[in-house]
Design a protein around this motif. Structure first.
Motif, PDB file in Angstrom:
ATOM      1  N   THR A 178       0.895  -1.321  -0.078  1.00  0.00           N
ATOM      2  CA  THR A 178      -0.054  -0.386   0.178  1.00  0.00           C
ATOM      3  C   THR A 178       1.358   1.222   0.145  1.00  0.00           C
ATOM      4  OG1 THR A 178      -0.362   0.203   2.337  1.00  0.00           O
ATOM      5  CG2 THR A 178      -2.289  -1.380   1.262  1.00  0.00           C
ATOM      6  N   ASP A 179       0.465   2.331  -0.350  1.00  0.00           N
ATOM      7  CA  ASP A 179       1.232   3.744  -0.526  1.00  0.00           C
ATOM      8  C   ASP A 179       1.338   3.928   1.227  1.00  0.00           C
ATOM      9  OD1 ASP A 179       1.596   3.724  -3.239  1.00  0.00           O
ATOM     10  OD2 ASP A 179      -0.872   5.207  -3.396  1.00  0.00           O
ATOM     11  N   ASP A 180       1.168   3.622   2.192  1.00  0.00           N
ATOM     12  CA  ASP A 180       0.808   4.351   3.479  1.00  0.00           C
ATOM     13  C   ASP A 180       1.860   3.526   3.859  1.00  0.00           C
ATOM     14  OD1 ASP A 180       0.237   5.126   5.624  1.00  0.00           O
ATOM     15  OD2 ASP A 180      -0.240   3.803   6.393  1.00  0.00           O
ATOM     16  N   LEU A 181       2.494   2.028   3.295  1.00  0.00           N
ATOM     17  CA  LEU A 181       3.962   1.744   3.334  1.00  0.00           C
ATOM     18  C   LEU A 181       4.915   1.764   3.401  1.00  0.00           C
ATOM     19  CD1 LEU A 181       3.191  -2.316   2.801  1.00  0.00           C
ATOM     20  CD2 LEU A 181       3.237  -1.524   5.536  1.00  0.00           C
ATOM     21  N   TYR A 182       4.812   2.339   2.036  1.00  0.00           N
ATOM     22  CA  TYR A 182       6.218   3.608   1.042  1.00  0.00           C
ATOM     23  C   TYR A 182       5.990   4.770   1.819  1.00  0.00           C
ATOM     24  CZ  TYR A 182       8.278   6.369  -2.371  1.00  0.00           C
ATOM     25  OH  TYR A 182       9.482   7.125  -2.797  1.00  0.00           O
ATOM     26  N   LYS A 183       4.347   5.708   2.178  1.00  0.00           N
ATOM     27  CA  LYS A 183       4.863   6.861   2.927  1.00  0.00           C
ATOM     28  C   LYS A 183       6.042   6.814   4.773  1.00  0.00           C
ATOM     29  CE  LYS A 183       0.615   8.417   1.287  1.00  0.00           C
ATOM     30  NZ  LYS A 183      -0.612   8.869   0.797  1.00  0.00           N
ATOM     31  N   LYS A 184       5.647   5.331   4.901  1.00  0.00           N
ATOM     32  CA  LYS A 184       6.466   4.856   6.327  1.00  0.00           C
ATOM     33  C   LYS A 184       7.581   4.673   6.158  1.00  0.00           C
ATOM     34  CE  LYS A 184       1.508   4.144   8.678  1.00  0.00           C
ATOM     35  NZ  LYS A 184       0.922   3.024   9.806  1.00  0.00           N
ATOM     36  N   LYS A 185       7.482   4.764   5.502  1.00  0.00           N
ATOM     37  CA  LYS A 185       9.187   3.987   4.876  1.00  0.00           C
ATOM     38  C   LYS A 185       9.321   2.405   4.980  1.00  0.00           C
ATOM     39  CE  LYS A 185      11.133   8.169   4.620  1.00  0.00           C
ATOM     40  NZ  LYS A 185      12.328   9.082   5.920  1.00  0.00           N
ATOM     41  N   LEU A 186       8.282   1.719   5.732  1.00  0.00           N
ATOM     42  CA  LEU A 186       8.636   0.344   5.548  1.00  0.00           C
ATOM     43  C   LEU A 186       8.988  -0.632   4.010  1.00  0.00           C
ATOM     44  CD1 LEU A 186       5.378   0.155   8.571  1.00  0.00           C
ATOM     45  CD2 LEU A 186       8.256   0.048   8.461  1.00  0.00           C
ATOM     46  N   VAL A 187       8.605  -0.122   3.396  1.00  0.00           N
ATOM     47  CA  VAL A 187       8.517  -0.394   2.045  1.00  0.00           C
ATOM     48  C   VAL A 187       9.580   0.265   1.057  1.00  0.00           C
ATOM     49  CG1 VAL A 187       8.372  -1.291   0.027  1.00  0.00           C
ATOM     50  CG2 VAL A 187       6.969  -1.902   1.668  1.00  0.00           C
ATOM     51  N   GLU A 188      10.299   0.565   0.923  1.00  0.00           N
ATOM     52  CA  GLU A 188      11.054   1.383  -0.108  1.00  0.00           C
ATOM     53  C   GLU A 188      10.846   1.903  -1.361  1.00  0.00           C
ATOM     54  OE1 GLU A 188      16.350   1.866   0.094  1.00  0.00           O
ATOM     55  OE2 GLU A 188      15.408   0.044  -1.082  1.00  0.00           O
ATOM     56  N   SER A 189      10.436   1.301  -2.064  1.00  0.00           N
ATOM     57  CA  SER A 189      10.271   1.192  -3.417  1.00  0.00           C
ATOM     58  C   SER A 189       8.355   1.649  -3.786  1.00  0.00           C
ATOM     59  CB  SER A 189      10.931   0.126  -4.788  1.00  0.00           C
ATOM     60  OG  SER A 189      12.200   0.891  -4.533  1.00  0.00           O
ATOM     61  N   LYS A 190       8.550   1.850  -4.498  1.00  0.00           N
ATOM     62  CA  LYS A 190       6.438   1.563  -5.336  1.00  0.00           C
ATOM     63  C   LYS A 190       6.287   0.486  -5.984  1.00  0.00           C
ATOM     64  CE  LYS A 190       5.034   6.360  -4.469  1.00  0.00           C
ATOM     65  NZ  LYS A 190       4.135   7.540  -4.816  1.00  0.00           N
ATOM     66  N   ILE A 191       5.248   0.035  -5.689  1.00  0.00           N
ATOM     67  CA  ILE A 191       4.763  -0.972  -6.722  1.00  0.00           C
ATOM     68  C   ILE A 191       3.534   0.033  -7.464  1.00  0.00           C
ATOM     69  CG2 ILE A 191       3.286  -3.393  -7.339  1.00  0.00           C
ATOM     70  CD1 ILE A 191       5.503  -4.504  -5.251  1.00  0.00           C
ATOM     71  N   ASP A 192       3.139  -0.274  -8.431  1.00  0.00           N
ATOM     72  CA  ASP A 192       1.680  -0.145  -9.410  1.00  0.00           C
ATOM     73  C   ASP A 192       0.739  -1.228  -8.748  1.00  0.00           C
ATOM     74  OD1 ASP A 192      -0.610  -0.105 -11.470  1.00  0.00           O
ATOM     75  OD2 ASP A 192       0.496   1.702 -11.804  1.00  0.00           O
ATOM     76  N   ASN A 193      -0.613  -0.584  -8.047  1.00  0.00           N
ATOM     77  CA  ASN A 193      -1.627  -1.497  -8.463  1.00  0.00           C
ATOM     78  C   ASN A 193      -2.329  -2.413  -8.894  1.00  0.00           C
ATOM     79  OD1 ASN A 193      -1.855  -0.442  -5.396  1.00  0.00           O
ATOM     80  ND2 ASN A 193      -3.805   1.337  -5.754  1.00  0.00           N
ATOM     81  N   ARG A 194      -1.488  -2.286  -9.673  1.00  0.00           N
ATOM     82  CA  ARG A 194      -2.192  -3.157 -11.002  1.00  0.00           C
ATOM     83  C   ARG A 194      -0.546  -3.826 -11.488  1.00  0.00           C
ATOM     84  NH1 ARG A 194      -5.076   2.059 -13.351  1.00  0.00           N
ATOM     85  NH2 ARG A 194      -3.021   2.302 -13.780  1.00  0.00           N
ATOM     86  N   SER A 195       0.355  -3.757 -11.048  1.00  0.00           N
ATOM     87  CA  SER A 195       1.553  -4.492 -11.259  1.00  0.00           C
ATOM     88  C   SER A 195       1.264  -5.800 -10.913  1.00  0.00           C
ATOM     89  CB  SER A 195       2.674  -3.656 -11.063  1.00  0.00           C
ATOM     90  OG  SER A 195       3.834  -4.522 -10.900  1.00  0.00           O
ATOM     91  N   LEU A 196       1.608  -6.708 -11.801  1.00  0.00           N
ATOM     92  CA  LEU A 196       2.252  -8.024 -11.424  1.00  0.00           C
ATOM     93  C   LEU A 196       4.059  -7.978 -11.078  1.00  0.00           C
ATOM     94  CD1 LEU A 196       0.320  -9.849 -14.449  1.00  0.00           C
ATOM     95  CD2 LEU A 196       0.013  -9.029 -11.961  1.00  0.00           C
ATOM     96  N   ILE A 197       4.874  -7.811 -11.036  1.00  0.00           N
ATOM     97  CA  ILE A 197       5.966  -7.164 -10.056  1.00  0.00           C
ATOM     98  C   ILE A 197       6.273  -7.521  -8.429  1.00  0.00           C
ATOM     99  CG2 ILE A 197       7.500  -5.811  -9.666  1.00  0.00           C
ATOM    100  CD1 ILE A 197       7.385  -6.416 -12.993  1.00  0.00           C
ATOM    101  N   ILE A 198       6.546  -8.393  -8.095  1.00  0.00           N
ATOM    102  CA  ILE A 198       7.057  -8.535  -7.088  1.00  0.00           C
ATOM    103  C   ILE A 198       8.111  -7.987  -6.357  1.00  0.00           C
ATOM    104  CG2 ILE A 198       5.610 -10.813  -7.145  1.00  0.00           C
ATOM    105  CD1 ILE A 198       8.155 -11.800  -5.760  1.00  0.00           C
ATOM    106  N   PHE A 199       7.969  -7.499  -4.688  1.00  0.00           N
ATOM    107  CA  PHE A 199      10.133  -7.346  -4.537  1.00  0.00           C
ATOM    108  C   PHE A 199       9.992  -8.744  -4.122  1.00  0.00           C
ATOM    109  CE2 PHE A 199       8.878  -2.511  -4.343  1.00  0.00           C
ATOM    110  CZ  PHE A 199       8.406  -2.461  -5.628  1.00  0.00           C
ATOM    111  N   GLN A 200      11.296  -9.456  -3.370  1.00  0.00           N
ATOM    112  CA  GLN A 200      12.156 -10.542  -3.520  1.00  0.00           C
ATOM    113  C   GLN A 200      13.128 -10.653  -3.620  1.00  0.00           C
ATOM    114  OE1 GLN A 200      13.792 -13.144  -3.022  1.00  0.00           O
ATOM    115  NE2 GLN A 200      12.506 -13.627  -1.047  1.00  0.00           N
ATOM    116  N   ARG A 201      13.803 -10.678  -2.347  1.00  0.00           N
ATOM    117  CA  ARG A 201      15.835  -9.507  -1.963  1.00  0.00           C
ATOM    118  C   ARG A 201      16.481 -11.270  -2.409  1.00  0.00           C
ATOM    119  NH1 ARG A 201      13.251 -10.580   3.212  1.00  0.00           N
ATOM    120  NH2 ARG A 201      12.396  -8.429   3.642  1.00  0.00           N
TER     121      ARG A 201
END
Length: 266
Positions: A56-79
């Motif tokens: 969610t954008d809230d996670l990005y604003k709180k800096k819990l997730v460093e980058s944004k993901i578009d809501n309609r995207s089929l991209i995931i983050f995996q370290r």
């Protein structure tokens, strides 16, 4: 006359030695192997079971997730995986899966094995109270990719058109209420897999290390076979205790801790 014959014999003998040496050296030459005939194949792939974090954008604003993901995207983050890796992500609660791509290297809370978009969450019908997923890397020569390669592109086209806010708040709340009732019937019961070992002595050494280097006090050994011993933590019957133990054990800096549902254990 004898001298001449001896000289001729020596020349012929020397000539024969040279021929033998040439044949021997020729047989030792390493001819280049055509790599096209023997393509390099990846013999292992990354696989991890754990909890996904729905972006969610809230996670990005709180800096819990460093980058944004578009809501309609089929991209995931995996370290643990490189950018553009193809993966199969499966909701282990209902076995629904989708093909996705790994986005750029991004920081997010260690407890989660991936960050997924709202689109993926909806496609897989993820229950955010128990977002238990498997992330599996698909290697290039995989027969699964050969059959399902179009899935990502086709879903990507659909996702570009499909609205993500088509579900009303009331309906969403109704679905969550129904899900909660189902979960109450099926207990929350997970372990944290630290590592598998070939020797029991190695597993015991890991238990000692956990006791010395972390505040965790519920590490155990599961005998899977005569040559496989699993060190694990738990079981845990709520997400808070599970997350605390996971964060505590993360100080050991292992690459692939897994969260496993207890009813999956043999």
């Amino acid at each position: 006359m004898q001298y001449v014959l001896l000289k001729i014999n020596l020349k012929m003998h020397f000539k024969n030695i040279i021929i033998v040496l040439l044949i021997f050296l020729n047989s030792c030459v390493n001819y280049p192997i055509d790599k096209k005939l023997e393509p390099e194949q990846k013999t292992s792939y990354f696989l991890n079971k754990g909890f996904a974090l729905v972006y969610t954008d809230d996670l990005y604003k709180k800096k819990l997730v460093e980058s944004k993901i578009d809501n309609r995207s089929l991209i995931i983050f995996q370290r643990n995986l490189k950018e553009n890796s193809t993966i199969k992500i499966t909701n282990l609660i209902n076995e629904k899966y989708i093909i996705a791509k790994v986005g750029k290297n991004t920081k997010y809370p260690n407890f989660y094995n991936s960050v997924i978009s709202q689109r993926i969450s909806q496609e897989l019908e993820i229950n955010e109270l128990e977002p238990y997923v498997e992330v599996k890397e698909l290697v290039a020569n995989s027969s699964f990719i050969a059959k399902k390669a179009k899935t990502f592109d086709e879903e990507k086209k659909v996702s570009g058109k499909a609205p993500v806010d088509s579900i009303s708040v009331n309906n969403l709340n109704d679905s969550i209420d129904k899900t909660e009732k189902i979960i109450k019937k099926k207990k929350f019961n997970y372990i944290i897999k630290v590592a598998d070992f070939y020797f029991k002595s190695s597993a015991k050494s890991m238990i000692d290390r956990i006791k010395k280097e972390t505040p965790v006090d519920n590490a155990s050994i599961q005998n899977l076979s005569n040559t496989q011993y699993r060190v694990f933590l738990g079981p845990f019957n709520n997400i808070n205790s599970l997350q605390k133990a996971f964060n505590d054990i993360s100080t050991l800096e292992f690459e692939n801790f897994e969260i496993i549902k207890n009813d999956e254990i043999n």
